[in-house]
Motif scaffolding. Structure first.
Motif: not given
Length: 440
Positions: A78-103
């Motif tokens: 619906d576009g009302l948010g919030p948008e979040r990225l949560a990880g299990l066994g992944l640090g903030h840097a790891d999630l940052g790397h995953l966000e760079t993968v093209p969709r």
């Protein structure tokens, strides 16, 4: 103990299937699966925040699929948010790397069937994948992934969850089936937490909109405020306004109750107090008397506490009156004492509120600290011990904090309530407000 009855014939299921224990094994497997799903669903139901629900979903999915790591991308349709990225066994840097993968490949979702899944059995050797995908997988050390959408009936698409495997492979049909059953419950639970998160954000926005957007700048005095609001929207308020002749009005108080009604009452009280302070600010008793009349006419069944002080920074003189509110604390180089305000009832508690004002002489480089009663209540201590705790917290403030109202408010807040910013403390219904005025 009951005696066992000897069995005189072979069980019918064993005869029918032609192999011993076939039905029993299948029933045992079903019971085990149901027990596992029941246990995981119960754990999910005990989560109270959106972040906790996402983490529990990832943890349960990893256990069902035999994975070690995973992530959830929350992007409500619906576009009302919030948008979040949560990880299990992944640090903030790891999630940052995953966000760079093209969709380049979105997880599809059918309208008439179950949501589709995305399986990458051997990422290093899948030539169809984006090179960045394989590069990030090699950097983070995962060789396979299994992803499914998250959805619920009411809001629809919520996002997607992906679990990562260290070795090439994929979950078997039984693991997929269990995860599908679990995500039906998890999706709706996450949707419920999402709606609660949105409601709390809306209440917080309204609450902050009813309070001063900024503090005034006046010669001879420096102001600072710290506030932590409960999720249900309490009725605590504060104010600092510039008055004629370089005077300053300081106010703090709170209406009883929580929720939208308490917020509306708080907004009326603050607006009325500002008007009365401009008209007759030099007489704090008159200000609070007018405020009680306003409360009696607009909220006959609600009480409120309030404290108003009229200060002259040039002479470091303050006149204040209190209606059932805790006395301010005066903090200086050689003292940390409570101002001796007269004992009075809250507004709208008696037939007519009336209490004498008190004159307060402030020394050079001293700070007057106003606070809400939530600061005392959140400690969980009896009021006499909470007052002593507050006085001791101010008395042990470092010298640099005594001349900086913001630093002093931070020191008192975190000394009194060390866990004030933890996730569990944010669920407390008590508002906490500290308003500090340092006189040069």
């Amino acid at each position: 103990m009951l005696p066992t009855v000897p069995q005189t014939s072979q069980p019918a299921d064993d005869v029918t299937l032609g192999r011993p224990g076939g039905v029993h094994d299948r029933l045992a497997s079903w019971i085990s699966d149901l027990t596992t799903l029941h246990s995981l669903t119960e754990r999910l139901g005990r989560t109270r925040t959106l972040g906790d629900a996402l983490e529990e979903t990832l943890r349960a999915g990893a256990g069902l699929l035999g994975a070690r790591r995973g992530l959830v991308s929350l992007r409500p349709a619906d576009g009302l948010g919030p948008e979040r990225l949560a990880g299990l066994g992944l640090g903030h840097a790891d999630l940052g790397h995953l966000e760079t993968v093209p969709r380049s490949v979105e997880i599809p979702q059918d309208t008439d069937t179950e949501p589709a899944e995305i399986v990458h059995r051997d990422i290093p050797h899948e030539d169809a994948l984006d090179p960045r995908h394989r590069e990030v997988a090699a950097r983070l050390g995962f060789a396979a992934s299994y992803g499914v959408p998250l959805a619920a009936e009411a809001p629809g698409r919520l996002g997607a969850a992906v679990w990562l495997y260290d070795e090439p492979g994929q979950p078997d049909p039984r693991q997929r089936r269990l995860l599908s059953h679990y995500l039906r419950q998890a999706g709706q639970h996450i949707a419920n937490r999402l709606e609660l998160c949105r409601a709390r954000a809306a209440v917080r926005t309204v609450h902050e909109g009813l309070l001063p957007p900024r503090l005034p700048l006046l010669p001879g005095v420096t102001l600072a405020v710290r506030h932590r609001f409960g999720p249900r929207g309490g009725g605590d308020f504060y104010d600092a306004l510039a008055l004629p002749d370089q005077a300053l009005g300081l106010a703090i108080g709170g209406a009883t109750g929580t929720g939208p009604a308490a917020l509306a009452a708080m907004g009326r009280l603050r607006a009325g107090l500002r008007a009365y302070a401009v008209m007759e600010g030099e007489d704090p008793v008159a200000v609070l008397s007018d405020l009680e009349l306003l409360l009696r006419l607009t909220e006959p069944g609600r009480s409120a506490t309030a404290l108003f002080g009229y200060a002259e920074p040039a002479t470091r003189r303050m006149v204040l009156a209190s209606a059932g509110h805790p006395p301010p604390l005066v903090v200086g180089a050689g003292r940390a004492v409570f101002a001796e305000t007269t004992l009075s009832a809250p507004l709208n508690m008696l037939a007519c509120w009336e209490a004498p004002s008190v004159h307060l002489r402030i020394e050079e480089e001293e700070t007057v600290l106003l606070y809400s009663d939530g600061l005392l209540h959140r400690t969980g201590e009896p009021l006499d011990r909470a007052f002593a705790h507050l006085q001791a917290a101010a008395a042990c403030a470092p010298p640099a904090a005594r001349t900086d109202p913001g630093a002093l408010a931070d020191h008192v807040l975190h000394t009194m309530l060390p866990d004030i910013d933890s996730p569990g403390a944010r669920d407390s219904a008590e508002d906490v407000v500290l308003l500090a005025a340092h006189f040069a």
